[in-house]
Every structure is written in structure tokens, then in C-alpha cells.
Design an enzyme around this catalytic site. Structure first.
Site, PDB file in Angstrom:
ATOM      1  CB  THR A 194      -2.234   7.234  -2.978  1.00  0.00           C
ATOM      2  OG1 THR A 194      -1.692   5.886  -3.025  1.00  0.00           O
ATOM      3  CG2 THR A 194      -1.536   8.271  -3.535  1.00  0.00           C
ATOM      4  CG  ASP A 226       4.130 -10.399  11.012  1.00  0.00           C
ATOM      5  OD1 ASP A 226       4.806 -10.362  10.177  1.00  0.00           O
ATOM      6  OD2 ASP A 226       3.478  -9.237  11.543  1.00  0.00           O
ATOM      7  NE  ARG A 256      -2.180   1.395   3.620  1.00  0.00           N
ATOM      8  CZ  ARG A 256      -2.705   1.496   4.943  1.00  0.00           C
ATOM      9  NH1 ARG A 256      -4.229   1.224   4.860  1.00  0.00           N
ATOM     10  NH2 ARG A 256      -2.208   1.697   5.963  1.00  0.00           N
ATOM     11  CG  ASP A 280       0.712 -10.157   9.822  1.00  0.00           C
ATOM     12  OD1 ASP A 280       1.144 -11.039   9.062  1.00  0.00           O
ATOM     13  OD2 ASP A 280       0.703  -8.641   9.612  1.00  0.00           O
TER      14      ASP A 280
END
Length: 265
Positions: A161, A258, A157, A255
Site C-alpha cells: 500500500t 545506516d 512502510r 541514510d
């Protein structure tokens, strides 16, 4: 549901990170409201939902599937157990996905001299993992499909933006001629998956030849992906309740990357 002996859930911190996207997901719509009620219906059927015209497939909710989810979702599960039982679930998911590939009849002769009416696949196959978490599913694919080709797509990402951006892509040269299993264990907002599918389409892969595999999906992610790409088939092991305000899947798993790769400390 036990592999040699009784499994015990041990541990890792439960912290989730959202899929990279600034996707506009409406908090309420008839289709989304229906899907939020749909996970239990999907799990009871263990197959397709009429609401999604056969586009979404959920593994049959056996005690084995539920038991594996119980272990890997537990915040106290050790990394060793998390990897072992995640790999088992990934293997089951991939085996299910292969059932949706095109095939043709094939007769063979058994050692008894008898004819067996079987089938064989009629198309090439490759896997494409969405880096990094999707790489956890590569070993399971190789265990089922020997010598399978695997491509990689890295999407992150843009912090300014908030849009998913493509940073790296490496795909087989003949990918347009193959069915593609797109690999990512989590479907949250759907932003990364939608961006990855665009990459595949840009490389000549037909939408109906893409199968997206994930372990856990959110209703919002399923909605976003089915709206954006109505011919892409989604195969998941469970659909969770919802995304929270910061786009974490609930009840979720944390996650996944992770926890799997040991970078959650």
C-alpha cells in the site's frame, strides 16, 4: 568549531532513503514555493519564520553548526567521525529544544548568601524515538536530562500500500501528562513523523505538548507536518533545498541510520 585538534572529514557512502509515506505532496503551491525559498531566510534569522507562525525553529547558523554539517554530510567522513560530530549536533539541538518548555520563576540562595532570580521547568518530560534512526538521539537526550524516560515507536512502510504502518509502540504510562520530544534525525516527506504523532495523540498527548526534533528537514516535509499538525513545534538544525523525484533530501546526508549504526556496507 574543533573539539581537541582539527577535525578531518573521512568517510562513508552517501545513500539516502526516503521517509516511509505515500503522502500527496504537490510539486508546486504558494506555501511550498515560499518554503523552498525559506531555508536561507530561516538560516539568516536563526530563529522562527513568520511564514510558519513560530511553529518552525532553526538553530542559529553559527560557524560551529555549519562546520558540524560540513563534516557529517561529507560522503568521505569515517563512521567514527560521523558519530562523534552527529552527537555534538544532536546535543546542541536538544539544548535548544529545552528552551521551549514551560517554566516558572524560582528564587534560590547562592553560596554568598545572595538571592538569584532563576527559573525551573513546570512539567515532566520524556523522549520518544522513531526507530531506528531516532535511537541515535537518545544518548544526547540522556546526557542533558538525567533519568529521562524514553519511549519507542517503530513505523515501516507497507510495500503493497506504500502507507506507513505502526509495528511497535512502547511509551511511558503517564506520557499524557508530559511534554514529549519526538526524535528522528531526518524529516523527508513527513510520513513517519505524522504517523508517530498520531500515536502520541491516541495516547492522550496534547498536540501543543509535542516537540519534533530533527537534524535536517526538507521543505516538503515541513509543509506536510505543519499542515497536518499546526500545533506541533518543529526544531531542526538546517532546512535543505528539496526532495528529489524519489523523495531523497537534497543535498542531504545519506541514510543517517545506516551511517550512524554502521549498516551502510
Amino acid at each position: 568549531m574543533q573539539a581537541a585538534g582539527s577535525p578531518h572529514a573521512h568517510g562513508s557512502h552517501l545513500s539516502s532513503s526516503p521517509d516511509c509515506s505515500e503522502l500527496a505532496i504537490y510539486s508546486s503551491s504558494p506555501k511550498l514555493d515560499s518554503l523552498r525559498a525559506e531555508p536561507k531566510l530561516l538560516q539568516r534569522r536563526g530563529s522562527n519564520s513568520d511564514l510558519w507562525n513560530g511553529q518552525v525553529h532553526v538553530l542559529k547558523p553559527t560557524f560551529q553548526i555549519k562546520g558540524l554539517h560540513t563534516i557529517i554530510r561529507d560522503a568521505s567522513t569515517s563512521r567514527e567521525d560521523f558519530i562523534f560530530y552527529s552527537d555534538r549536533l544532536i546535543r546542541l539541538l536538544i539544548e535548544e529544544a529545552l528552551s521551549y518548555l514551560p517554566f516558572k520563576p524560582k528564587n534560590i540562595i547562592t553560596p554568598t548568601g545572595s538571592t538569584y532570580a532563576g527559573v525551573e521547568w513546570t512539567t515532566g518530560l520524556c523522549g520518544v524515538s522513531i526507530v531506528r534512526a531516532g535511537e541515535s538521539m537518545e544518548a544526547g537526550l540522556r546526557a542533558v536530562c538525567k533519568s529521562v524516560r524514553i519511549g519507542k515507536i517503530l513505523i515501516q512502510r507497507n510495500e503493497e500500500t506504500a502507507q506507513p504502518e505502526l509495528y511497535y509502540v512502547k511509551l511511558p504510562k503517564d506520557i499524557a501528562d508530559r511534554f514529549v520530544l519526538l526524535l528522528d534525525p531526518m524529516l523527508a516527506t513527513g510520513g513517519s513523523a505524522i504517523r508517530a504523532i498520531k500515536v502520541l495523540l491516541d495516547h492522550g498527548v496534547k498536540e501543543e505538548k509535542i516537540v519534533f526534533l530533527n537534524l535536517i528537514a526538507s521543505p516538503e516535509g515541513v509543509l506536510a507536518l505543519t499542515n497536518a499538525h499546526p500545533k506541533v513545534r518543529i526544531i531542526t538544525s538546517e532546512v535543505d533545498e528539496k526532495l528529489n523525484d524519489v523523495k531523497f533530501i537534497l543535498p542531504g546526508i545519506g541514510d543517517f541510520g545506516d551511517r550512524y549504526f554502521g549498516t551502510d556496507d
